[in-house]
Design an enzyme around this catalytic site. Structure first.
Site, PDB file in Angstrom:
ATOM      1  N   ASP A 359       0.867  -1.182   0.000  1.00  0.00           N
ATOM      2  CA  ASP A 359       0.000   0.000   0.000  1.00  0.00           C
ATOM      3  C   ASP A 359       0.901   1.229   0.000  1.00  0.00           C
ATOM      4  O   ASP A 359       1.780   1.359   0.852  1.00  0.00           O
ATOM      5  CB  ASP A 359      -0.890  -0.005   1.243  1.00  0.00           C
ATOM      6  CG  ASP A 359      -1.688   1.274   1.406  1.00  0.00           C
ATOM      7  OD1 ASP A 359      -2.497   1.569   0.512  1.00  0.00           O
ATOM      8  OD2 ASP A 359      -1.506   1.972   2.427  1.00  0.00           O
ATOM      9  N   ASP A 361       1.243   5.035   0.634  1.00  0.00           N
ATOM     10  CA  ASP A 361       0.590   6.159   1.313  1.00  0.00           C
ATOM     11  C   ASP A 361       1.493   7.386   1.201  1.00  0.00           C
ATOM     12  O   ASP A 361       2.038   7.876   2.185  1.00  0.00           O
ATOM     13  CB  ASP A 361       0.334   5.786   2.776  1.00  0.00           C
ATOM     14  CG  ASP A 361      -0.522   6.814   3.508  1.00  0.00           C
ATOM     15  OD1 ASP A 361      -0.944   7.788   2.855  1.00  0.00           O
ATOM     16  OD2 ASP A 361      -0.745   6.656   4.714  1.00  0.00           O
ATOM     17  N   GLU A 363       1.986  11.061   0.929  1.00  0.00           N
ATOM     18  CA  GLU A 363       1.241  12.266   1.274  1.00  0.00           C
ATOM     19  C   GLU A 363       2.098  13.517   1.058  1.00  0.00           C
ATOM     20  O   GLU A 363       2.797  13.919   1.972  1.00  0.00           O
ATOM     21  CB  GLU A 363       0.758  12.168   2.725  1.00  0.00           C
ATOM     22  CG  GLU A 363      -0.124  10.953   2.982  1.00  0.00           C
ATOM     23  CD  GLU A 363      -0.691  10.897   4.397  1.00  0.00           C
ATOM     24  OE1 GLU A 363      -0.834  11.954   5.059  1.00  0.00           O
ATOM     25  OE2 GLU A 363      -0.995   9.791   4.845  1.00  0.00           O
ATOM     26  N   TYR A 434     -11.431  12.014   6.045  1.00  0.00           N
ATOM     27  CA  TYR A 434     -11.489  12.437   7.446  1.00  0.00           C
ATOM     28  C   TYR A 434     -10.462  13.534   7.649  1.00  0.00           C
ATOM     29  O   TYR A 434      -9.796  13.947   6.693  1.00  0.00           O
ATOM     30  CB  TYR A 434     -11.246  11.255   8.395  1.00  0.00           C
ATOM     31  CG  TYR A 434     -10.193  10.254   7.963  1.00  0.00           C
ATOM     32  CD1 TYR A 434      -8.843  10.554   8.011  1.00  0.00           C
ATOM     33  CD2 TYR A 434     -10.562   8.989   7.516  1.00  0.00           C
ATOM     34  CE1 TYR A 434      -7.876   9.637   7.632  1.00  0.00           C
ATOM     35  CE2 TYR A 434      -9.604   8.057   7.126  1.00  0.00           C
ATOM     36  CZ  TYR A 434      -8.263   8.391   7.187  1.00  0.00           C
ATOM     37  OH  TYR A 434      -7.314   7.470   6.803  1.00  0.00           O
TER      38      TYR A 434
END
Length: 591
Positions: A359, A361, A363, A434
């Site tokens: 995965d 991620d 950012e 979120y």
């Protein structure tokens, strides 16, 4: 990419011509068209109309101080739609003086910066050359907006070195005065040759390696019932250092090899309650994962790379010169299991069988995440190429390994990715819907709203942008929080929502942060906004925003109605009793 073209709808409305809605030459009173933050004149504008430093006899706008969140805003609000923005810009510092122009919902509010001087984080780039430059950009306003300008505080400018002139905002029409056919949205599907979407609804949860400090171990995945109700657990995080996956490092802020696989787990926290004697030298969380997978053969684990703290070096690793070797280092370590022991010697296959995929991620590609992250405009294309390289090498190791990403939700984050291309090598995209508000906010607000106006960041709005960008719905997972944020409020009007904040509430994680199970046990009255489907708790002047069982049920129903791929949650530590996990499971698997 295959596409489904929904039936065309005839609209019997005559086209309209382009319309100039702002034409500002800065030759009059700045207060006529513009206002500062708050929109009511209480916050001064840090900008002045001055003589043009290069063109005698001309007046221009100069920013006198860098700020954050917008400095001057049009008093008038313009409807969502297609626009053209033209302006002249002058930056007199050496580089990245901080000139920014864009749109915002309020004063400030949800924003979308059309152009700026930084090398990343903006769809368009304006340059500081010491000379006047003219710019012309088209953009789509996805919400009703004010035009906004500022000198960005995170720049090299010091004030007095950023100028704007001749700002014109043009509302676009179709221009031919004839009846038009309007096509319904184009929905992409998974094409032959693309990586498949998940089989059935996906129930994906992050397990944090440091969660043991909050009492959550691999064993808790079993005892909470999560192991029988999850499809994939994502192990957070793996670091990226020197253009390779960094494994076998025990150093604060760099790696946690001791917890990962070097050190035995305390007996009271092992899966079988017995002494952790390891698996041929593999200890720690990773050995416990292997034992858990033996008991639950359908449960998969993937390694998640990056996260907020460890995304700094993705941009370098994704460069063409580094990409292939970087991916190989990750496959060698996490898929083939060739990892170093405590003496630094690589042991072939030591960690084989722990992870079933990767995965990413990051950012964020082409956008600033944590301060200090390396960011380049070409991250957008390099991210696509990086994902293709991961898919190529994973399939070469063994077809069937998972490849997923976690993505931010705001429009400016999505602008840094080629949405119509990145989904092809991926099994799914987990959208982090979120953190819409949090401890950094100066007034209370919802954490993870499902619905809202087009001027807000919402779960429904973010997923709509992904679909419109060309991502098949079945490759999209809705992110939900298993935690919440808390504030001490200055006022409690409107049951505490939208009120000024004077401090962070006492949390169980950090100041202002706590897990769902903890928040549930806190005193206070629960309020719910039926329109946005958001929930919060108020006890005196202490307010917590979070997702409870009903909020999760609402999002599960949204996933089903929109034919999305499933639910992702950050993170299991917050749901120690497995209540929210069970809510997702019951909602997605039971009719």
């Amino acid at each position: 990419m295959k596409k489904l073209f929904l039936p065309l709808l005839l609209v019997a409305a005559f086209a309209h011509a382009d319309k100039v809605v702002v034409d500002e030459k800065f030759d009059g009173d700045l207060n006529t068209l513009w206002v500062g933050q708050n929109g009511d004149g209480t916050v001064p504008m840090n900008a002045t109309i001055v003589d043009d430093p290069l063109r005698p006899g001309n007046k221009v706008l100069r920013f006198d101080k860098p700020v954050f969140g917008g400095d001057i805003f049009t008093k008038e609000k313009f409807p969502e739609g297609k626009y053209k923005l033209t302006f002249d810009y002058l930056g007199t510092c050496k580089s990245n003086c901080g000139g920014v122009i864009g749109i915002t919902a309020e004063f400030p509010g949800r924003d979308y910066w059309v152009a700026g001087t930084a090398s990343s984080g903006f769809p368009e780039r304006i340059k500081d050359t010491g000379k006047w430059q003219s710019y012309d950009f088209d953009f789509k306003g996805r919400f009703d907006f004010h035009l906004a300008l500022e000198q960005w505080v995170q720049s090299n400018g010091a004030g007095g070195d950023v100028y704007f002139d001749n700002i014109k905002l043009i509302q676009k029409g179709d221009g031919d005065g004839k009846l038009k056919e309007a096509a319904a949205p184009v929905i992409a599907t998974v094409a032959a040759g693309d990586a498949p979407a998940g089989k059935g609804p996906q129930m994906v949860y992050y397990f944090t390696s440091w969660g043991n400090s909050r009492g959550y171990w691999v064993k808790n995945i079993e005892t909470s019932g999560t192991a029988d109700k999850a499809t994939v657990i994502q192990y957070a995080f793996g670091n990226v250092v020197d253009n390779k996956c960094s494994v076998g490092v025990e150093k604060e802020g760099v790696g946690s090899a001791g917890l990962d696989y070097w050190n035995p787990i305390p007996t009271e926290h092992t899966l079988d309650g017995k002494e952790d004697k390891g698996d041929n030298g593999l200890f720690g969380h990773w050995n416990q994962i292997k034992q858990l997978k033996k008991k639950h053969p359908n449960l998969k684990f993937v390694i998640s790379l990056g996260g907020w703290t460890w995304s700094k070096n993705f941009s370098d690793a994704a460069l063409p010169a580094n990409r292939e070797a970087f991916v190989k280092s990750c496959i060698d370590a996490y898929i083939k299991g060739n990892v170093p022991d405590k003496n630094g010697k690589v042991v072939p296959g030591l960690a084989a069988g722990v992870f079933d995929g990767v995965d990413i991620d990051w950012e964020y590609p082409a956008s600033q995440g944590a301060p200090g992250n390396i960011v380049r405009p070409e991250d957008k294309q390099n991210f696509t190429a990086l994902l293709n390289e991961f898919r190529k090498q994973l399939d070469a190791a063994k077809p069937g390994y998972l490849l997923t990403i976690a993505s931010g939700a705001p429009s400016n984050i999505l602008a840094g990715m080629e949405l119509d291309k990145i989904h092809k090598p991926l099994n799914w995209i987990s959208v982090m819907t979120y953190d819409f508000n949090g401890p950094w906010s100066n007034k209370s607000g919802h954490l993870a709203t499902l619905y809202g106006s087009s001027a807000e960041v919402t779960t429904a709005g973010a997923l709509k942008e992904f679909v419109e960008g060309g991502v098949p719905p079945q490759k999209l997972l809705v992110g939900v929080p298993f935690y919440g944020y808390g504030w001490v409020l200055s006022k409690t009007d409107n049951n505490g929502m939208g009120q000024p904040v004077k401090g962070k509430a006492k949390g169980t994680y950090d100041e202002g942060a706590a897990g769902y199970t903890d928040i549930k046990a806190m005193p206070g009255k629960v309020f719910r906004d039926e329109k946005s489907r958001a929930v919060w708790k108020l006890d005196g002047d202490v307010m917590w925003v979070y997702d409870d069982v009903q909020a999760i049920k609402d999002k599960v129903e949204f996933v089903k109605k929109q034919n999305l791929g499933g639910i992702m949650a950050w993170d299991l530590v917050g749901d120690t009793e497995g209540e929210l996990v069970d809510t997702v499971y019951q909602g997605l698997t039971k009719k």
